[in-house]
Design a protein around this motif. Structure first.
Motif, short mmCIF file in Angstrom:
data_model
loop_
_atom_site.label_atom_id
_atom_site.label_comp_id
_atom_site.label_asym_id
_atom_site.label_seq_id
_atom_site.Cartn_x
_atom_site.Cartn_y
_atom_site.Cartn_z
N SER A 11 6.25 11.55 24.30
CA SER A 11 7.31 12.45 23.87
C SER A 11 8.04 11.99 22.61
O SER A 11 8.56 12.81 21.86
CB SER A 11 8.33 12.66 25.00
N GLY A 52 3.83 21.48 20.77
CA GLY A 52 4.92 20.52 20.72
C GLY A 52 5.67 20.56 19.41
O GLY A 52 5.42 21.39 18.54
N PRO A 53 6.64 19.63 19.22
CA PRO A 53 7.47 19.62 18.01
C PRO A 53 6.68 19.45 16.72
O PRO A 53 7.18 19.79 15.64
CB PRO A 53 8.41 18.43 18.24
N GLU A 75 6.58 22.83 30.91
CA GLU A 75 7.68 23.32 30.08
C GLU A 75 8.47 22.27 29.32
O GLU A 75 9.45 22.59 28.64
CB GLU A 75 8.66 24.13 30.95
N HIS A 76 8.10 21.01 29.37
CA HIS A 76 8.87 19.99 28.66
C HIS A 76 8.81 20.22 27.14
O HIS A 76 7.81 20.70 26.60
CB HIS A 76 8.36 18.60 29.01
N LYS A 77 9.91 19.83 26.46
CA LYS A 77 10.06 20.13 25.04
C LYS A 77 8.96 19.55 24.17
O LYS A 77 8.58 20.15 23.15
CB LYS A 77 11.42 19.63 24.54
N ASP A 78 8.43 18.38 24.54
CA ASP A 78 7.37 17.80 23.72
C ASP A 78 6.06 18.57 23.84
O ASP A 78 5.08 18.25 23.16
CB ASP A 78 7.16 16.31 24.05
N THR A 80 6.40 22.28 24.13
CA THR A 80 6.74 23.68 23.82
C THR A 80 7.55 23.87 22.54
O THR A 80 7.59 24.99 22.00
CB THR A 80 7.58 24.30 24.96
N ALA A 81 8.17 22.84 22.02
CA ALA A 81 9.22 23.00 20.99
C ALA A 81 8.74 23.62 19.68
O ALA A 81 9.55 24.13 18.91
CB ALA A 81 9.89 21.66 20.72
N GLN A 108 11.12 29.23 31.06
CA GLN A 108 11.74 28.24 30.19
C GLN A 108 11.60 28.65 28.72
O GLN A 108 12.54 28.50 27.93
CB GLN A 108 11.08 26.88 30.40
N GLU A 112 14.63 29.14 26.08
CA GLU A 112 14.76 28.32 24.88
C GLU A 112 14.54 29.11 23.60
O GLU A 112 15.07 28.76 22.54
CB GLU A 112 13.78 27.15 24.95
#
Length: 253
Positions: A11, A52-53, A75-78, A80-81, A108, A112
């Motif tokens: 992440s 990811g980001p 759904e974790h940000k790393d 989906t972001a 999620q 977001e």
């Protein structure tokens, strides 16, 4: 089916901001890891697993000019972001991009990226089509994905089997029932975060034990942190059929 590892890092990515360890200082390009993501190309169909980001740079670095669908592991940000950066594909292809994920993942994303789903939409926002999936096999542009539910601490996460290829990230436990879905895989990708025990990821030892149980023709380690060690040193001590994945690595299955 052509597979490209768009990102193989955890992440925080590698190098980690502010860290001065030998991995983060390494000049070996294989020790530079963006957040974990995968590109699948099969007979002209282009699918990405997780945005990811670093999604924008991953598309540019790997010269990916078409995107037919995105499939999400969780759904974790790393993971989906980077969704907003599908916009150039919307513009170029003049179509909405299908997103495939569980109810929890899609909810999620709706939270977001609420502006995507607003009643009065701002011009130029990402255009998507949401497709809810369960633990049953589902079709993505003619390609069958078989979900493999693994546990990421207490969070259910999907890995996927596509033919003889299986991709599992963010796992620290896989039930016997789900392991049955993996057996017979010829190419296995599995997370291996670090050497020491971790609450939500396989260690190197745990990943190698699982690979030995499945006994694929080839296996690749991903979702790697700087705490695992230098790519070259770790690779030297791996079994013959196991390799450290790195950003930009391409394989054919």
């Amino acid at each position: 089916m052509n597979i490209t590892f768009l990102g193989t890092g955890t992440s925080q990515g590698v190098p980690v901001i502010g860290c001065n360890c030998e991995v983060c200082r390494s000049l070996d390009f294989r020790d530079k890891r963006l957040r974990t993501s995968l590109h699948i190309e099969d007979q002209g169909t282009s699918i990405v697993i997780d945005t990811g980001p670093d999604f924008r740079m991953q598309m540019l670095h790997n010269s990916i000019h078409r995107l037919d669908a995105v499939v999400y592991t969780h759904e974790h940000k790393d993971h989906t972001a980077g969704l907003d950066d599908i916009r150039p594909f919307n513009f170029k292809q003049q179509t909405d991009i299908p997103l495939f994920g569980t109810t929890q993942v899609l909810n999620q994303i709706k939270s977001e990226f609420a502006y995507i789903f607003a009643k009065n939409k701002y011009p130029g926002i990402p255009r998507v089509m949401m497709h809810e999936v369960s633990n049953l096999p589902f079709d993505v542009m003619g390609i069958t994905f078989t979900p493999i539910q693994v546990m990421h601490h207490k969070l259910p996460v999907f890995g996927f089997r596509i033919g003889d290829f299986t991709y599992i990230t963010d796992a620290n436990y896989i039930s016997p029932e789900e392991i049955e879905k993996v057996k017979g895989t010829k190419t296995l990708v599995l997370n291996a975060l670090q050497i020491k025990p971790h609450i939500s990821h396989f260690t190197l030892e745990e990943a190698l034990a699982f690979i030995e149980e499945i006994n694929p023709e080839s296996a690749y380690l991903t979702h790697i942190s700087h705490k695992l060690g230098l790519h070259q040193k770790v690779q030297t001590n791996l079994p013959e059929n196991v390799a450290m994945a790195f950003d930009g690595l391409q394989i054919c299955t």
